[in-house]
Design a protein around this motif. Structure first.
Motif, mmCIF file in Angstrom:
data_model
loop_
_atom_site.group_PDB
_atom_site.id
_atom_site.type_symbol
_atom_site.label_atom_id
_atom_site.label_comp_id
_atom_site.label_asym_id
_atom_site.label_seq_id
_atom_site.Cartn_x
_atom_site.Cartn_y
_atom_site.Cartn_z
ATOM 1 N N ALA A 161 5.345 -21.969 -1.016
ATOM 2 C CA ALA A 161 5.461 -22.421 -2.263
ATOM 3 C C ALA A 161 5.710 -21.091 -3.396
ATOM 4 N N PRO A 162 6.057 -21.294 -4.403
ATOM 5 C CA PRO A 162 6.165 -20.069 -5.435
ATOM 6 C C PRO A 162 4.924 -19.573 -5.909
ATOM 7 N N ASP A 163 4.690 -18.298 -5.943
ATOM 8 C CA ASP A 163 3.507 -17.639 -6.011
ATOM 9 C C ASP A 163 3.380 -16.529 -7.229
ATOM 10 N N GLY A 164 4.676 -16.886 -7.993
ATOM 11 C CA GLY A 164 4.669 -15.788 -9.253
ATOM 12 C C GLY A 164 5.525 -14.436 -8.727
ATOM 13 N N ARG A 165 5.779 -14.091 -7.560
ATOM 14 C CA ARG A 165 6.257 -13.047 -7.021
ATOM 15 C C ARG A 165 7.945 -13.224 -7.163
ATOM 16 N N MET A 166 8.592 -12.185 -7.459
ATOM 17 C CA MET A 166 9.965 -12.123 -7.457
ATOM 18 C C MET A 166 10.546 -12.348 -6.156
ATOM 19 N N ARG A 167 11.519 -13.144 -6.021
ATOM 20 C CA ARG A 167 12.073 -13.463 -4.832
ATOM 21 C C ARG A 167 13.526 -12.987 -4.547
ATOM 22 N N GLY A 168 13.795 -12.352 -3.241
ATOM 23 C CA GLY A 168 14.963 -11.812 -2.847
ATOM 24 C C GLY A 168 15.203 -12.107 -1.431
ATOM 25 N N VAL A 217 15.105 1.581 -7.161
ATOM 26 C CA VAL A 217 15.487 0.166 -6.727
ATOM 27 C C VAL A 217 14.108 -0.737 -7.517
ATOM 28 N N THR A 218 12.798 -0.264 -7.590
ATOM 29 C CA THR A 218 12.045 -0.978 -8.189
ATOM 30 C C THR A 218 12.375 -1.074 -9.762
ATOM 31 N N ASP A 219 12.745 0.079 -10.232
ATOM 32 C CA ASP A 219 12.799 0.286 -11.685
ATOM 33 C C ASP A 219 14.042 -0.913 -11.975
ATOM 34 N N PHE A 220 15.105 -0.857 -10.987
ATOM 35 C CA PHE A 220 16.370 -1.702 -11.320
ATOM 36 C C PHE A 220 15.758 -3.146 -11.494
ATOM 37 N N LEU A 221 14.802 -3.527 -10.533
ATOM 38 C CA LEU A 221 14.361 -4.906 -10.533
ATOM 39 C C LEU A 221 13.307 -5.241 -11.401
ATOM 40 N N GLY A 222 12.720 -4.145 -12.010
ATOM 41 C CA GLY A 222 11.736 -4.332 -13.043
ATOM 42 C C GLY A 222 10.363 -4.737 -12.750
ATOM 43 N N VAL A 223 10.034 -4.028 -11.555
ATOM 44 C CA VAL A 223 8.772 -4.158 -10.808
ATOM 45 C C VAL A 223 8.225 -2.625 -10.856
ATOM 46 N N SER A 224 6.662 -2.646 -10.516
ATOM 47 C CA SER A 224 6.011 -1.439 -10.318
ATOM 48 C C SER A 224 6.746 -0.526 -9.131
ATOM 49 N N ARG A 225 6.605 0.558 -9.141
ATOM 50 C CA ARG A 225 6.742 1.480 -8.186
ATOM 51 C C ARG A 225 5.773 1.322 -6.831
ATOM 52 N N LEU A 226 6.593 1.551 -5.699
ATOM 53 C CA LEU A 226 5.772 1.581 -4.533
ATOM 54 C C LEU A 226 4.895 3.055 -4.215
ATOM 55 N N GLU A 227 4.001 2.845 -3.569
ATOM 56 C CA GLU A 227 3.308 4.054 -3.100
ATOM 57 C C GLU A 227 4.117 4.563 -1.964
ATOM 58 N N PRO A 228 4.167 6.202 -1.965
ATOM 59 C CA PRO A 228 4.880 6.731 -0.846
ATOM 60 C C PRO A 228 5.082 6.160 0.542
ATOM 61 N N VAL A 229 5.995 5.733 1.028
ATOM 62 C CA VAL A 229 6.126 5.309 2.426
ATOM 63 C C VAL A 229 6.647 6.314 3.615
ATOM 64 N N SER A 230 6.290 5.567 4.506
ATOM 65 C CA SER A 230 6.682 6.296 5.793
ATOM 66 C C SER A 230 8.230 6.036 6.215
ATOM 67 N N VAL A 231 8.947 7.113 6.751
ATOM 68 C CA VAL A 231 10.426 6.942 6.974
ATOM 69 C C VAL A 231 10.419 5.815 7.912
ATOM 70 N N LYS A 232 11.379 4.748 7.797
ATOM 71 C CA LYS A 232 11.676 3.812 8.764
ATOM 72 C C LYS A 232 13.214 3.650 9.149
ATOM 73 N N ARG A 233 13.267 3.509 10.440
ATOM 74 C CA ARG A 233 14.675 3.100 10.852
ATOM 75 C C ARG A 233 14.719 1.944 11.576
ATOM 76 N N GLU A 234 15.494 1.153 11.389
ATOM 77 C CA GLU A 234 15.496 -0.406 11.610
ATOM 78 C C GLU A 234 16.958 -0.378 11.991
ATOM 79 N N ASN A 235 17.211 -1.557 13.186
ATOM 80 C CA ASN A 235 18.302 -2.165 13.607
ATOM 81 C C ASN A 235 19.506 -1.131 14.060
ATOM 82 N N ILE A 236 18.919 -0.085 14.822
ATOM 83 C CA ILE A 236 19.711 0.888 14.988
ATOM 84 C C ILE A 236 20.508 0.467 16.595
#
Length: 243
Positions: free
Chosen positions: A63-70, A190-209
Motif C-alpha cells: 500500500a502507498p505510504d507516502g514514501r518516494m517509490r523507485g 543521489v539523495t539531493d537529486f531525488l530531493g530527499v534527506s541525506r543518508l547517515e554514513p554507510v558501510s561499504v557494500k559489494r553486491e552481485n559479484i
C-alpha cells in the motif's frame, strides 16, 4: 496516495546497481519493491502495451505510504522500448545511471552469463563473431539480453537516446568507482537529486559479484578499447566523465 514510481536505477548492468539499490533501501523516505529488477517495462510478452496493467508493477510495493517509490532494472538504459513505455507512465521519471570502463563491464557480464549457464563461448569469441547472435536473432531477442557484452558498453549512444526522451535534467550519471571508494559522497548526490534527506554514513557494500578465475586479456582489452574509443570521446563531450 500516488502509487507511481518516481525514479529508476537504469543501468548500466554490472556497474554497481545492486550495491546502489542496497544502499538506497536503507533510506526511510524511499520505497522499493520486494525484489531488485522488476523487468516490468522491458517485457516484450505478457503485457498489452496499448493498455498496460500497472498493478503488475505496483503490487510489489504494498500500500502507498507516502514514501518516494523507485526500482532498479539495469537493462533499462540499453532497452530503448522500455524508455518509451516509462515516458508514457511517468514523463518526469528521474534516472540514476552508473558507468564503468566498458571493457571491464563487458567481461563482468560475460562471467555472469557463464556462471548462469547461458554462455558457452570464450570471451574472445563472444565479443567478436559471437555478436552475430544478436544480429541473427534481432535487437529485442533473448540473445540481445544475454550476449550484449559489447553493445551495452556504448554509453554515449544510450544516454543520448535517454536524454532525447526525458531531458538531461532528469538523468544523474555517476561511476562504479565513485560508489566503491566514496559511497557517502555519491549517495549525497543521489539523495539531493531525488530531493530527499541525506543518508547517515554507510558501510561499504559489494553486491552481485561474479566469481571466477578468468582474466581479461590484453588483446581483448585492446580490441574493445578500439571499438569504444569514439563512443567514450562522445561520452566525455556529453558528461565530462572519463572512465
Amino acid at each position: 496516495m500516488n502509487e507511481r514510481l518516481s525514479f529508476a536505477i537504469a543501468g548500466a548492468q554490472k556497474c554497481g546497481t545492486s550495491a546502489l539499490d542496497a544502499y538506497l533501501r536503507l533510506h526511510p523516505e524511499l520505497a522499493f519493491g520486494r525484489h531488485k529488477e522488476s523487468h516490468f517495462f522491458d517485457r516484450e510478452t505478457g503485457i498489452d502495451w496499448r493498455n498496460p496493467d500497472y498493478e503488475l508493477l505496483h503490487s510489489s510495493f504494498g500500500a502507498p505510504d507516502g514514501r518516494m517509490r523507485g526500482e532498479a532494472t539495469p537493462v533499462t538504459l540499453y532497452w530503448t522500448p522500455a524508455q518509451y513505455r516509462i515516458a508514457r507512465y511517468k514523463p518526469d521519471m528521474r534516472f540514476i545511471v552508473l558507468l564503468r570502463d566498458p571493457a571491464d563491464r563487458a567481461f563482468s557480464q560475460w562471467r555472469m552469463s557463464r556462471r548462469k549457464g547461458w554462455e558457452s563461448l570464450p570471451f574472445s569469441n563472444a565479443i567478436r563473431e559471437g555478436r552475430l547472435r544478436i544480429l541473427n536473432d534481432g535487437p529485442r531477442s533473448l540473445a540481445a539480453r544475454r550476449f550484449s557484452y559489447v553493445e551495452r558498453g556504448f554509453y554515449a549512444r544510450q544516454l543520448t537516446q535517454l536524454s532525447e526522451i526525458f531531458g538531461w535534467d532528469q538523468i544523474m550519471i555517476a561511476t562504479q568507482a565513485e560508489l566503491a571508494t566514496e559511497p557517502d559522497s555519491l549517495l549525497a548526490r543521489v539523495t539531493d537529486f531525488l530531493g530527499v534527506s541525506r543518508l547517515e554514513p554507510v558501510s561499504v557494500k559489494r553486491e552481485n559479484i561474479s566469481p571466477g578465475d578468468e582474466q581479461l586479456t590484453n588483446d581483448d582489452r585492446a580490441y574493445l578499447n578500439e571499438l569504444y574509443q569514439e563512443d567514450l570521446e562522445a561520452l566525455r563531450s556529453l558528461t565530462g566523465l572519463r572512465i
